[in-house]
Design an enzyme around this catalytic site. Structure first.
Site, PDB file in Angstrom:
ATOM      1  N   LYS A   1      -7.880   0.611  -2.467  1.00  0.00           N
ATOM      2  CA  LYS A   1      -7.586   0.374  -1.452  1.00  0.00           C
ATOM      3  C   LYS A   1      -7.561   1.437  -0.376  1.00  0.00           C
ATOM      4  O   LYS A   1      -7.868   1.283   0.657  1.00  0.00           O
ATOM      5  CB  LYS A   1      -6.167  -0.012  -1.632  1.00  0.00           C
TER       6      LYS A   1
ATOM      7  N   LYS B   1       1.088   5.173   8.834  1.00  0.00           N
ATOM      8  CA  LYS B   1       1.457   5.570   7.349  1.00  0.00           C
ATOM      9  C   LYS B   1       0.095   5.464   6.627  1.00  0.00           C
ATOM     10  O   LYS B   1       0.231   6.392   5.614  1.00  0.00           O
ATOM     11  CB  LYS B   1       2.403   4.385   6.885  1.00  0.00           C
TER      12      LYS B   1
ATOM     13  N   THR C   1       0.673  -1.367  -0.164  1.00  0.00           N
ATOM     14  CA  THR C   1       0.117   0.020   0.035  1.00  0.00           C
ATOM     15  C   THR C   1       0.717   1.097   0.058  1.00  0.00           C
ATOM     16  O   THR C   1       1.419   1.550   1.024  1.00  0.00           O
ATOM     17  CB  THR C   1      -0.872  -0.017   1.227  1.00  0.00           C
TER      18      THR C   1
HETATM   19  P1  NA7 Z   1       5.797  -5.131   7.925  1.00  0.00           P
HETATM   20  O1  NA7 Z   1       5.485  -6.438   8.410  1.00  0.00           O
HETATM   21  O2  NA7 Z   1       5.973  -4.039   8.692  1.00  0.00           O
HETATM   22  O3  NA7 Z   1       6.958  -5.337   6.652  1.00  0.00           O
HETATM   23  C1  NA7 Z   1       7.540  -4.330   5.908  1.00  0.00           C
HETATM   24  C2  NA7 Z   1       8.475  -4.903   5.113  1.00  0.00           C
HETATM   25  O4  NA7 Z   1       9.141  -3.799   4.435  1.00  0.00           O
HETATM   26  C3  NA7 Z   1       9.716  -5.574   5.535  1.00  0.00           C
HETATM   27  O5  NA7 Z   1      10.042  -6.659   4.703  1.00  0.00           O
HETATM   28  C4  NA7 Z   1      10.589  -4.482   5.690  1.00  0.00           C
HETATM   29  O6  NA7 Z   1      12.155  -4.999   5.915  1.00  0.00           O
HETATM   30  C5  NA7 Z   1      10.412  -4.007   4.597  1.00  0.00           C
HETATM   31  N1  NA7 Z   1      11.133  -2.520   4.687  1.00  0.00           N
HETATM   32  C6  NA7 Z   1      10.765  -1.508   5.312  1.00  0.00           C
HETATM   33  N2  NA7 Z   1      11.409  -0.314   4.830  1.00  0.00           N
HETATM   34  C7  NA7 Z   1      12.270  -0.690   4.196  1.00  0.00           C
HETATM   35  C8  NA7 Z   1      13.397  -0.153   3.269  1.00  0.00           C
HETATM   36  N3  NA7 Z   1      13.640   1.287   3.417  1.00  0.00           N
HETATM   37  N4  NA7 Z   1      13.972  -0.854   2.188  1.00  0.00           N
HETATM   38  C9  NA7 Z   1      13.854  -2.141   2.240  1.00  0.00           C
HETATM   39  N5  NA7 Z   1      12.765  -2.765   2.700  1.00  0.00           N
HETATM   40  C10 NA7 Z   1      11.938  -2.268   3.845  1.00  0.00           C
HETATM   41  O7  NA7 Z   1       4.378  -4.826   6.793  1.00  0.00           O
HETATM   42  P2  NA7 Z   1       3.510  -5.678   6.118  1.00  0.00           P
HETATM   43  O8  NA7 Z   1       3.941  -7.156   5.929  1.00  0.00           O
HETATM   44  O9  NA7 Z   1       2.244  -5.921   7.337  1.00  0.00           O
HETATM   45  O10 NA7 Z   1       2.823  -4.811   5.215  1.00  0.00           O
HETATM   46  C11 NA7 Z   1       3.454  -4.755   3.924  1.00  0.00           C
HETATM   47  C12 NA7 Z   1       2.642  -3.879   3.032  1.00  0.00           C
HETATM   48  O11 NA7 Z   1       1.351  -4.451   2.574  1.00  0.00           O
HETATM   49  C13 NA7 Z   1       2.236  -2.462   3.715  1.00  0.00           C
HETATM   50  O12 NA7 Z   1       2.499  -1.817   2.400  1.00  0.00           O
HETATM   51  C14 NA7 Z   1       1.110  -2.403   4.123  1.00  0.00           C
HETATM   52  O13 NA7 Z   1       0.346  -1.299   4.095  1.00  0.00           O
HETATM   53  C15 NA7 Z   1       0.215  -3.541   3.297  1.00  0.00           C
HETATM   54  P3  NA7 Z   1      12.557  -5.639   7.314  1.00  0.00           P
HETATM   55  O14 NA7 Z   1      11.935  -6.957   7.516  1.00  0.00           O
HETATM   56  O15 NA7 Z   1      12.000  -4.581   8.146  1.00  0.00           O
HETATM   57  O16 NA7 Z   1      14.137  -5.305   6.888  1.00  0.00           O
END
Ligand code: NA7
Length: 287
Positions: A171, A239, A93
């Site tokens: 969404k 967010k 999202t």
């Molecule tokens: P989570 O469980 O908070 O997972 C977020 C993911 O995004 C996780 O893999 C994070 O990696 C990754 N992340 C966050 N910031 C970065 C940056 N800057 N670079 C690379 N990867 C990043 O969220 P959900 O799985 O509940 O939700 C995912 C989406 O679906 C979101 O848009 C929701 O609104 C709906 P990490 O493990 O922290 O290294």
């Protein structure tokens, strides 16, 4: 056999990757924090050490990361492994503005962009019961059929132009409902407690009546049992309130409830509840 690269194995991405594997697809995953992706090896996933390694040779790329910037960074970093013609299903999202920005990034790499956020949080993701809100060219749909079939109970195709962000727009409307409902349930329970009542009385009154719903039960249960294991975190909900507010502003639609919910999530985050389920907005009612 369709091969899929999943970028992002958080609360949503990990069970989604697992369901793709269960459906017999070949899956390569990448996650910024590699440790979080490693358990997927036991399910048959290849854990890549970079986005570029993950996407190399994949038919379909799925992104499931926190926000538009994270997705933009990951796909930009994947550039050396990308090839023209790959289908990119962007399922995070990210908001209307970022959806357009990501579509442009796809265009720059010759990828076929499908705007495909999902309705549903952790449990529907685990059960393969997400509702996929998709927009993208007809030509991509065949490649996505086994992928979306494994992830969701149904896909709503909303148009041919992923860049228009019709999936993301829908969404914004549906996530605003979940967010406002969570805040309303939490406030009602908090008020009862503040007035010296057992908050479970609210649940008892509502149960079976016209205001009852699966969602009311889910979120009131979390509060009443004090179990804030995240289905969707306070941080991600906050967010989303910002993305929804921006969407409303650009459309000239006043959205009072979502702004109020955003204040509550920010307070809950400041109280240390950012990684808990968004039902922890309950705590924002108390100093
Ligand atoms: P989570 O469980 O908070 O997972 C977020 C993911 O995004 C996780 O893999 C994070 O990696 C990754 N992340 C966050 N910031 C970065 C940056 N800057 N670079 C690379 N990867 C990043 O969220 P959900 O799985 O509940 O939700 C995912 C989406 O679906 C979101 O848009 C929701 O609104 C709906 P990490 O493990 O922290 O290294």
């Amino acid at each position: 056999m369709t091969s899929v690269a999943v970028l992002g194995t958080g609360l949503m991405g990990a069970p989604m990757a697992r369901n793709l594997l269960t459906a017999g697809l070949r899956v390569r995953v990448w996650n910024r924090t590699r440790d979080k992706a490693l358990p997927l090896e036991a399910d048959g996933a290849v854990v890549a050490s970079s986005p570029a390694e993950a996407v190399e040779g994949a038919d379909v790329i799925v992104t499931m990361l926190s926000d538009g910037d994270a997705v933009h960074d990951a796909v930009s970093a994947a550039a050396p492994g990308l090839r023209a013609g790959q289908v990119w299903a962007q399922m995070s999202t990210v908001g209307v503005e970022a959806a357009g920005r990501l579509a442009a990034l796809a265009g720059a790499h010759g990828l076929t962009f499908v705007d495909a956020p999902v309705q549903g949080t952790r449990q529907p993701a685990e059960q393969g019961k997400l509702v996929i809100l998709a927009a993208g060219p007809q030509a991509a749909r065949q490649a996505l059929e086994p992928v979306f079939g494994a992830l969701g109970q149904r896909t709503l195709w909303l148009g041919e132009d992923g860049a228009d962000g019709a999936g993301t727009k829908l969404k914004m409307a549906t996530v605003s409902l979940g967010i406002s409902m969570t805040a309303v349930v939490a406030e009602a329970l908090a008020l009862a407690r503040g007035l010296g009542l057992d908050p479970d009385l609210v649940r008892q009154v509502v149960s079976g009546g016209p205001m009852d719903s699966a969602y009311f039960q889910l979120k009131s249960k979390a509060v009443l049992e004090g179990d804030f294991t995240p289905s969707f975190t306070v941080r991600n909900a906050e967010k989303d309130t910002r993305l929804i507010t921006q969407a409303g502003e650009s459309a000239g639609v006043r959205l009072d409830l979502v702004a109020a919910a955003g204040e509550r999530f920010r307070r809950a985050e400041a109280q240390g509840h950012g990684d808990e389920d968004m039902a922890a907005t309950y705590f924002a009612s108390f100093d």
